[in-house]
Design a protein around this motif. Structure first.
Motif, PDB file in Angstrom:
ATOM      1  N   THR A 139       0.014  -2.020 -10.144  1.00  0.00           N
ATOM      2  CA  THR A 139       0.332  -0.866  -9.299  1.00  0.00           C
ATOM      3  C   THR A 139       1.313   0.091  -9.966  1.00  0.00           C
ATOM      4  OG1 THR A 139       2.012  -2.201  -8.182  1.00  0.00           O
ATOM      5  CG2 THR A 139      -0.158  -2.082  -7.150  1.00  0.00           C
TER       6      THR A 139
ATOM      7  N   LYS B  35      -1.560   6.960  -0.674  1.00  0.00           N
ATOM      8  CA  LYS B  35      -1.960   5.682  -0.090  1.00  0.00           C
ATOM      9  C   LYS B  35      -1.120   4.543  -0.675  1.00  0.00           C
ATOM     10  CE  LYS B  35      -6.221   4.111  -0.781  1.00  0.00           C
ATOM     11  NZ  LYS B  35      -7.676   3.875  -0.621  1.00  0.00           N
TER      12      LYS B  35
ATOM     13  N   ARG C 236       1.508   1.991   1.213  1.00  0.00           N
ATOM     14  CA  ARG C 236       1.320   0.549   1.077  1.00  0.00           C
ATOM     15  C   ARG C 236       2.596  -0.150   0.594  1.00  0.00           C
ATOM     16  NH1 ARG C 236      -3.014  -0.566  -3.144  1.00  0.00           N
ATOM     17  NH2 ARG C 236      -4.137   0.901  -1.826  1.00  0.00           N
ATOM     18  N   THR C 237       3.439   0.592  -0.130  1.00  0.00           N
ATOM     19  CA  THR C 237       4.682   0.011  -0.652  1.00  0.00           C
ATOM     20  C   THR C 237       5.899   0.496   0.125  1.00  0.00           C
ATOM     21  OG1 THR C 237       4.677   1.771  -2.338  1.00  0.00           O
ATOM     22  CG2 THR C 237       3.781  -0.377  -2.973  1.00  0.00           C
TER      23      THR C 237
END
Length: 460
Positions: free
Chosen positions: A150, A172, A176-177
């Motif tokens: 990532t 996105k 997500r993090t």
């Protein structure tokens, strides 16, 4: 002298034939999927391409064959064709990018990214090359995501913010993090560029939920109901669509669609029957599609017995969805049993929220002499049509339809709620609040209406 001349000619001919034989023998033979695994119509369509490649060993012909295989998802076989193009034309960027795509689709992401990087290192300042470079950088980032790297993916997407799909992937990834605040600024910038984008509005809703701002999340949810697809945000797979439509079943579907307005119904029926027979032993789902189209054509011709035969074929395939059931209901009615048709039609209606399905049910109920029930179905049809207009942001048309639904069936709380949505979207806040209250009078536990009267509505 004559004998010597003849001998020389024979030797020359033997040399020429030998040369041609060696040349032909040295040509690579295209590797194709097992014939039993291919749809018979596709197998038929690519034969001329295979023959052409065998005759010419031409880069253009190899490219066409590769794209045909690519469009049907035969990535490994397509890759071999594109590698032959690259062998014949070493400077072909198109062949290299096609190879990289096939590698990516077959899980060889590291090899795929290596090719994309080489393409990006080539010097070319044209506008088209710049677009290709942005696309390649995006695909490298996507490969990094597939490898669960990532940090590398985020770095690559940040380098490529001028490419909207990369910006979408970065937003996105930020959500997500747990970095929704940073994502929101990126999303807002993107929505200024592509207003009403379905994908970016969905990300915005999720980001607001993550930050705990439920009011803005609700407002975004309302906008999301009227969002639309604006640009492709997964461009890597969109480019193969034209190849898919040029061969096999999909080509027949396209041809059939173009003939609908010109050919007679019996001609269309005959063509469909031929296609269905060709696909009888094929595992393809397209046979089901063609059977459904055949039902439609038979319905237009008012051929109830033919319809029931087609319905039975679909049932034998394990298909008994709302559409099939409704056609069976209509065929039963055409044969005179409208009461049984009403029973079947109600079952079909309970399985679907499509406006046309409930319009057909309304017509069946009218034929069965169930006028009041038919009117309620008509009101539901108008309500469903209203929401279709609402989601397309055609608010005037939506209001016209929902007014008809409320007029026919004023006891339906959902019609009042949805009229409130339309009024709210038009900026008529007081009228919308009144409609939400009317909904709650009829259904006090209507959760979304309760939320509407307690949360300030969104305005355009």
């Amino acid at each position: 002298m004559i004998v010597r001349a003849i001998a020389v000619m024979l030797v020359l001919e033997l040399v020429a034939c030998g040369y041609l034989f060696v040349q032909r023998a040295a040509r690579p033979v295209p590797v194709l999927p097992e014939k039993t695994l291919m749809n018979p119509l596709f197998a038929e369509d690519i034969q001329p391409l295979v023959k052409q490649v065998a005759q010419t060993n031409n880069a253009y012909d190899w490219m066409r064959l590769g794209e045909a295989l690519l469009g049907q998802g035969y990535y490994s076989h397509a890759e071999l064709c594109f590698r032959q193009v690259a062998h014949l034309m070493p400077e072909s960027r198109l062949a290299e990018s096609r190879i990289a795509y096939c590698l990516e689709r077959t899980g060889r992401t590291a090899q795929s990214s290596e090719i994309y990087r080489k393409l990006n290192h080539r010097s070319d300042s044209s506008r088209e090359a710049k677009r290709e470079q942005m696309q390649a950088l995006y695909e490298i980032g996507r490969n990094a995501l597939r490898e669960e790297n990532t940090e590398e993916a985020e770095k690559l997407f940040r380098e490529n913010l001028g490419f909207l799909p990369a910006r979408y992937q970065l937003a996105k990834l930020l959500i997500r993090t747990d970095r929704a605040d940073e994502a929101l600024s990126l999303i807002a910038e993107s929505l200024r560029q592509v207003p009403r984008s379905l994908k970016f509005l969905e990300l915005q809703r999720r980001a607001f939920q993550q930050t705990g701002d439920l009011k803005l999340a609700e407002q975004t949810a309302q906008l999301l109901e009227r969002a639309q697809h604006t640009i492709p945000l997964h461009p890597g797979s969109n480019f193969i669509e034209p190849f898919r439509l040029q061969y096999g079943i999909d080509r027949r579907v396209e041809e059939f669609n173009t003939q609908i307005g010109n050919a007679s119904l019996p001609e269309l029926e005959a063509k469909l029957v031929t296609l269905i027979d060709r696909l009888e032993d094929s595992p393809s789902t397209h046979r089901q599609v063609f059977l459904m189209r055949l039902l439609e054509v038979q319905h237009q011709q008012q051929l109830p017995r033919n319809m029931l035969e087609t319905v039975q074929k679909l049932n034998n395939m394990g298909i008994n969805n709302a559409d099939v059931l409704m056609y069976r209901a209509e065929a039963t009615g055409m044969l005179g049993d409208w009461n049984q048709a009403a029973i079947l039609g109600r079952r079909a209606g309970s399985m679907s929220k499509a406006a046309d399905m409930h319009q057909r049910l309304s017509d069946i109920l009218q034929q069965a002499g169930k006028t009041e029930e038919s009117q309620l179905e008509q009101a539901l049809t108008y309500r469903l049509e209203a929401m279709k207009y609402y989601r397309a942001d055609k608010l005037a048309e939506a209001l016209d339809k929902i007014e008809l639904a409320v007029k026919i069936n004023p006891d339906d709380p959902q019609s009042w709620y949805e009229r409130g949505l339309v009024q709210e979207a038009q900026g008529s806040i007081k009228a919308a609040q009144s409609d939400f209250q009317e909904c709650l009078k009829r259904a006090p536990l209507h959760g979304r209406a309760q939320q509407k009267v307690s949360v300030e509505p969104a305005t355009n």
